[in-house]
Design a protein around this motif. Structure first.
Motif, PDB file in Angstrom:
ATOM      1  N   HIS A  70      -7.591  16.896   0.455  1.00 60.23           N
ATOM      2  CA  HIS A  70      -8.286  16.508   1.681  1.00 60.23           C
ATOM      3  C   HIS A  70      -8.328  14.986   1.708  1.00 60.23           C
ATOM      4  O   HIS A  70      -8.861  14.355   0.804  1.00 60.23           O
ATOM      5  CB  HIS A  70      -9.704  17.086   1.695  1.00 60.23           C
ATOM      6  N   SER A  71      -7.768  14.381   2.763  1.00 57.88           N
ATOM      7  CA  SER A  71      -7.498  12.944   2.723  1.00 57.88           C
ATOM      8  C   SER A  71      -8.612  12.072   3.275  1.00 57.88           C
ATOM      9  O   SER A  71      -8.483  10.851   3.291  1.00 57.88           O
ATOM     10  CB  SER A  71      -6.208  12.643   3.494  1.00 57.88           C
ATOM     11  N   VAL A  72      -9.737  12.657   3.734  1.00 60.58           N
ATOM     12  CA  VAL A  72     -10.856  11.851   4.231  1.00 60.58           C
ATOM     13  C   VAL A  72     -11.689  11.413   3.032  1.00 60.58           C
ATOM     14  O   VAL A  72     -12.308  12.236   2.354  1.00 60.58           O
ATOM     15  CB  VAL A  72     -11.719  12.636   5.228  1.00 60.58           C
ATOM     16  N   ILE A  73     -11.719  10.105   2.772  1.00 61.40           N
ATOM     17  CA  ILE A  73     -12.442   9.558   1.629  1.00 61.40           C
ATOM     18  C   ILE A  73     -13.767   8.987   2.111  1.00 61.40           C
ATOM     19  O   ILE A  73     -13.790   7.989   2.840  1.00 61.40           O
ATOM     20  CB  ILE A  73     -11.624   8.452   0.923  1.00 61.40           C
ATOM     21  N   PRO A  74     -14.887   9.599   1.743  1.00 65.45           N
ATOM     22  CA  PRO A  74     -16.179   9.070   2.201  1.00 65.45           C
ATOM     23  C   PRO A  74     -16.433   7.685   1.622  1.00 65.45           C
ATOM     24  O   PRO A  74     -16.028   7.372   0.501  1.00 65.45           O
ATOM     25  CB  PRO A  74     -17.183  10.088   1.658  1.00 65.45           C
ATOM     26  N   GLY A  75     -17.123   6.868   2.413  1.00 65.97           N
ATOM     27  CA  GLY A  75     -17.522   5.544   1.928  1.00 65.97           C
ATOM     28  C   GLY A  75     -18.920   5.525   1.386  1.00 65.97           C
ATOM     29  O   GLY A  75     -19.394   4.532   0.857  1.00 65.97           O
ATOM     30  N   SER A  76     -19.646   6.657   1.544  1.00 70.59           N
ATOM     31  CA  SER A  76     -21.000   6.772   1.047  1.00 70.59           C
ATOM     32  C   SER A  76     -21.240   8.230   0.688  1.00 70.59           C
ATOM     33  O   SER A  76     -20.377   9.087   0.884  1.00 70.59           O
ATOM     34  CB  SER A  76     -22.005   6.304   2.116  1.00 70.59           C
ATOM     35  N   GLU A  77     -22.419   8.522   0.150  1.00 76.17           N
ATOM     36  CA  GLU A  77     -22.726   9.884  -0.259  1.00 76.17           C
ATOM     37  C   GLU A  77     -22.858  10.781   0.971  1.00 76.17           C
ATOM     38  O   GLU A  77     -23.649  10.518   1.874  1.00 76.17           O
ATOM     39  CB  GLU A  77     -24.038   9.913  -1.050  1.00 76.17           C
ATOM     40  N   MET A 121       0.847  -1.193   0.000  1.00 74.29           N
ATOM     41  CA  MET A 121       0.000   0.000   0.000  1.00 74.29           C
ATOM     42  C   MET A 121       0.880   1.239   0.000  1.00 74.29           C
ATOM     43  O   MET A 121       1.814   1.345   0.810  1.00 74.29           O
ATOM     44  CB  MET A 121      -0.891   0.019   1.243  1.00 74.29           C
ATOM     45  N   VAL A 122       0.611   2.154  -0.916  1.00 72.16           N
ATOM     46  CA  VAL A 122       1.328   3.428  -0.912  1.00 72.16           C
ATOM     47  C   VAL A 122       0.905   4.212   0.329  1.00 72.16           C
ATOM     48  O   VAL A 122      -0.279   4.403   0.587  1.00 72.16           O
ATOM     49  CB  VAL A 122       1.033   4.245  -2.180  1.00 72.16           C
ATOM     50  N   LEU A 123       1.884   4.646   1.115  1.00 73.87           N
ATOM     51  CA  LEU A 123       1.619   5.362   2.354  1.00 73.87           C
ATOM     52  C   LEU A 123       1.375   6.852   2.086  1.00 73.87           C
ATOM     53  O   LEU A 123       1.572   7.333   0.978  1.00 73.87           O
ATOM     54  CB  LEU A 123       2.786   5.179   3.317  1.00 73.87           C
ATOM     55  N   GLY A 124       0.976   7.564   3.138  1.00 71.78           N
ATOM     56  CA  GLY A 124       0.814   9.020   3.045  1.00 71.78           C
ATOM     57  C   GLY A 124      -0.629   9.456   2.977  1.00 71.78           C
ATOM     58  O   GLY A 124      -1.413   8.929   2.189  1.00 71.78           O
ATOM     59  N   CYS A 125      -0.975  10.441   3.832  1.00 74.77           N
ATOM     60  CA  CYS A 125      -2.316  11.033   3.834  1.00 74.77           C
ATOM     61  C   CYS A 125      -2.328  12.422   3.200  1.00 74.77           C
ATOM     62  O   CYS A 125      -3.311  12.794   2.567  1.00 74.77           O
ATOM     63  CB  CYS A 125      -2.842  11.168   5.265  1.00 74.77           C
ATOM     64  N   ASP A 126      -1.262  13.174   3.398  1.00 73.64           N
ATOM     65  CA  ASP A 126      -1.269  14.602   3.083  1.00 73.64           C
ATOM     66  C   ASP A 126      -0.476  14.906   1.822  1.00 73.64           C
ATOM     67  O   ASP A 126       0.610  14.341   1.612  1.00 73.64           O
ATOM     68  CB  ASP A 126      -0.638  15.390   4.227  1.00 73.64           C
ATOM     69  N   ALA A 127      -1.002  15.833   1.018  1.00 69.72           N
ATOM     70  CA  ALA A 127      -0.250  16.246  -0.173  1.00 69.72           C
ATOM     71  C   ALA A 127      -0.757  17.576  -0.683  1.00 69.72           C
ATOM     72  O   ALA A 127      -1.914  17.963  -0.469  1.00 69.72           O
ATOM     73  CB  ALA A 127      -0.365  15.193  -1.275  1.00 69.72           C
ATOM     74  N   ALA A 128       0.125  18.250  -1.378  1.00 69.13           N
ATOM     75  CA  ALA A 128      -0.234  19.406  -2.193  1.00 69.13           C
ATOM     76  C   ALA A 128       0.433  19.211  -3.545  1.00 69.13           C
ATOM     77  O   ALA A 128       1.535  18.658  -3.636  1.00 69.13           O
ATOM     78  CB  ALA A 128       0.232  20.704  -1.544  1.00 69.13           C
ATOM     79  N   SER A 184     -12.625   6.473   5.105  1.00 66.86           N
ATOM     80  CA  SER A 184     -11.237   6.034   5.286  1.00 66.86           C
ATOM     81  C   SER A 184     -10.334   7.211   4.997  1.00 66.86           C
ATOM     82  O   SER A 184     -10.778   8.245   4.475  1.00 66.86           O
ATOM     83  CB  SER A 184     -10.900   4.868   4.350  1.00 66.86           C
ATOM     84  N   LEU A 185      -9.073   7.070   5.349  1.00 61.24           N
ATOM     85  CA  LEU A 185      -8.060   8.035   4.944  1.00 61.24           C
ATOM     86  C   LEU A 185      -7.261   7.442   3.799  1.00 61.24           C
ATOM     87  O   LEU A 185      -7.148   6.211   3.666  1.00 61.24           O
ATOM     88  CB  LEU A 185      -7.118   8.348   6.107  1.00 61.24           C
ATOM     89  N   LEU A 186      -6.720   8.301   2.964  1.00 63.12           N
ATOM     90  CA  LEU A 186      -5.790   7.811   1.945  1.00 63.12           C
ATOM     91  C   LEU A 186      -4.719   6.956   2.612  1.00 63.12           C
ATOM     92  O   LEU A 186      -4.229   7.292   3.694  1.00 63.12           O
ATOM     93  CB  LEU A 186      -5.147   8.980   1.208  1.00 63.12           C
ATOM     94  N   SER A 187      -4.369   5.859   1.997  1.00 59.57           N
ATOM     95  CA  SER A 187      -3.401   4.858   2.455  1.00 59.57           C
ATOM     96  C   SER A 187      -4.027   3.792   3.343  1.00 59.57           C
ATOM     97  O   SER A 187      -3.329   2.887   3.807  1.00 59.57           O
ATOM     98  CB  SER A 187      -2.175   5.466   3.155  1.00 59.57           C
ATOM     99  N   GLU A 188      -5.357   3.855   3.584  1.00 62.40           N
ATOM    100  CA  GLU A 188      -6.026   2.792   4.329  1.00 62.40           C
ATOM    101  C   GLU A 188      -6.756   1.839   3.389  1.00 62.40           C
ATOM    102  O   GLU A 188      -6.635   0.620   3.513  1.00 62.40           O
ATOM    103  CB  GLU A 188      -7.024   3.392   5.325  1.00 62.40           C
ATOM    104  N   VAL A 189      -7.520   2.376   2.447  1.00 59.21           N
ATOM    105  CA  VAL A 189      -8.218   1.581   1.435  1.00 59.21           C
ATOM    106  C   VAL A 189      -7.648   1.879   0.055  1.00 59.21           C
ATOM    107  O   VAL A 189      -7.471   0.979  -0.770  1.00 59.21           O
ATOM    108  CB  VAL A 189      -9.731   1.873   1.466  1.00 59.21           C
ATOM    109  N   TYR A 190      -7.353   3.149  -0.180  1.00 56.31           N
ATOM    110  CA  TYR A 190      -6.803   3.601  -1.453  1.00 56.31           C
ATOM    111  C   TYR A 190      -5.365   4.058  -1.257  1.00 56.31           C
ATOM    112  O   TYR A 190      -5.001   4.563  -0.194  1.00 56.31           O
ATOM    113  CB  TYR A 190      -7.643   4.756  -2.009  1.00 56.31           C
TER     114      TYR A 190
END
Length: 322
Positions: A81-88, A62-69, A101-107
């Motif tokens: 913004h690293s919070v990835i909704p699982g629903s609408e 899994m590629v690590l890291g939550c934060d980026a610009a 999830s946060l980036l690097s947890e599922v994606y």
């Protein structure tokens, strides 16, 4: 593309699973886009992932890291913004989505040349912030912003306590709180971190566990077990603890008698909403606040940043440039 990944999980030796390798280009689902990463920052979350917290062995690598610009497909400078909704979650708080999830947890995460994210997760980067500064905001600084301006419920000028002055969230709380006019007390075990906390805007600094000159309205605690008893004892009647982490482990005792007798409140915080990230970026620009950056390293030297974080020697953020 080049990326930093979790290739193994080891609770005792997390750095053993850290790897630098070539990875396939990100897949882009409907409603998503890619960002060419210019800078990404390190969080405790990345070390916890290597320990197997929130990440399972069958998900590796899994590629690590939550934060980026970086720069989006249209050439716009953006913050992710690293919070990835699982629903609408339109019109709702995405941090309360039970499937988030946060980036690097599922994606795959941001420690790569490119990252795929939902289009709605992109926030314009103000011109006044560098890519390195902007990359510090989405996790630690956004959490601090929400703790301070939404959950603390304290008036500017009120006394507050920040435990563990060296961490990313703690240094953000000191800077934001000082700029907003709070009387910020800060603690640290290390003299150089106490000295730096004063430079960042703390009203007074103390050794960890030392009695404060006055009881405070709010304690911000991201340390957990090592500071919890001191946090409770530092509050005035009716005060509150806002907690966002437990880097030293869960609290040994809830001390319920103290909580109900003094009518204390304990409030949890995980990240913040997309619009709060946008507000934070503009606040930093307009108020002249810049994230405390401990060091900037090329992504190819990410292991040095991870090692420094594991040793607890940081004051502020580690930023990787791509």
């Amino acid at each position: 593309m080049f990326a930093i990944t979790a290739s193994g999980i080891d609770p005792e030796d997390p750095l053993a699973g850290l790897a630098a390798s070539d990875r396939p280009e990100p897949t882009v689902p409907d409603g998503w886009t890619t960002v060419t990463v210019r800078a990404a920052s390190l969080n405790q979350h990345d070390l916890w992932s290597l320990r197997g917290v929130g990440l399972r062995s069958e998900q590796l690598p899994m590629v690590l890291g939550c934060d980026a610009a970086g720069v989006d497909e249209d050439g716009n400078a953006v913050i992710v913004h690293s919070v990835i909704p699982g629903s609408e979650t339109v019109g709702q708080d995405e941090t309360l989505d039970p499937k988030r999830s946060l980036l690097s947890e599922v994606y795959d995460g941001t420690f790569a040349e490119r990252v795929a994210v939902p289009r709605r997760n992109l926030v314009p980067k103000p011109e006044g912030l560098s890519f390195e500064e902007a990359a510090c905001l989405p996790t630690a600084w956004l959490t601090a912003y929400r703790m301070l301006f939404e959950l603390a419920q304290a008036q500017p000028g009120a006394p507050v306590l920040v435990q563990g002055a060296g961490g990313g969230v703690a240094s953000a709380l000191i800077q934001l709180g000082g700029a907003a006019g709070y009387r910020v007390y800060a603690t640290s075990r290390e003299e150089h971190k106490r000295a730096r906390a004063l430079e960042l805007g703390a009203y007074q600094v103390l050794e960890s566990g030392e009695r404060l000159p006055e009881r405070v309205d709010v304690v911000f605690d991201s340390v957990g077990q090592a500071t919890w008893a001191h946090s409770l004892r530092s509050l005035r009647q009716g005060g509150r603890i806002v907690t966002c982490g437990a880097t030293s482990g869960d609290a040994p005792s809830a001390e319920l008698r103290r909580v109900f007798f003094l009518q204390l409140s304990i409030v949890g915080c995980t990240m913040g909403r997309r619009e709060q990230l946008e507000n934070l970026a503009w606040m930093c620009t307009r108020a002249g606040i810049r994230p405390e950056i401990d060091r900037v390293l090329p992504l190819s030297e990410a292991s040095a940043g991870f090692a420094a974080m594991e040793r607890g020697e940081l004051m502020g953020k580690v930023v990787f440039t791509v």
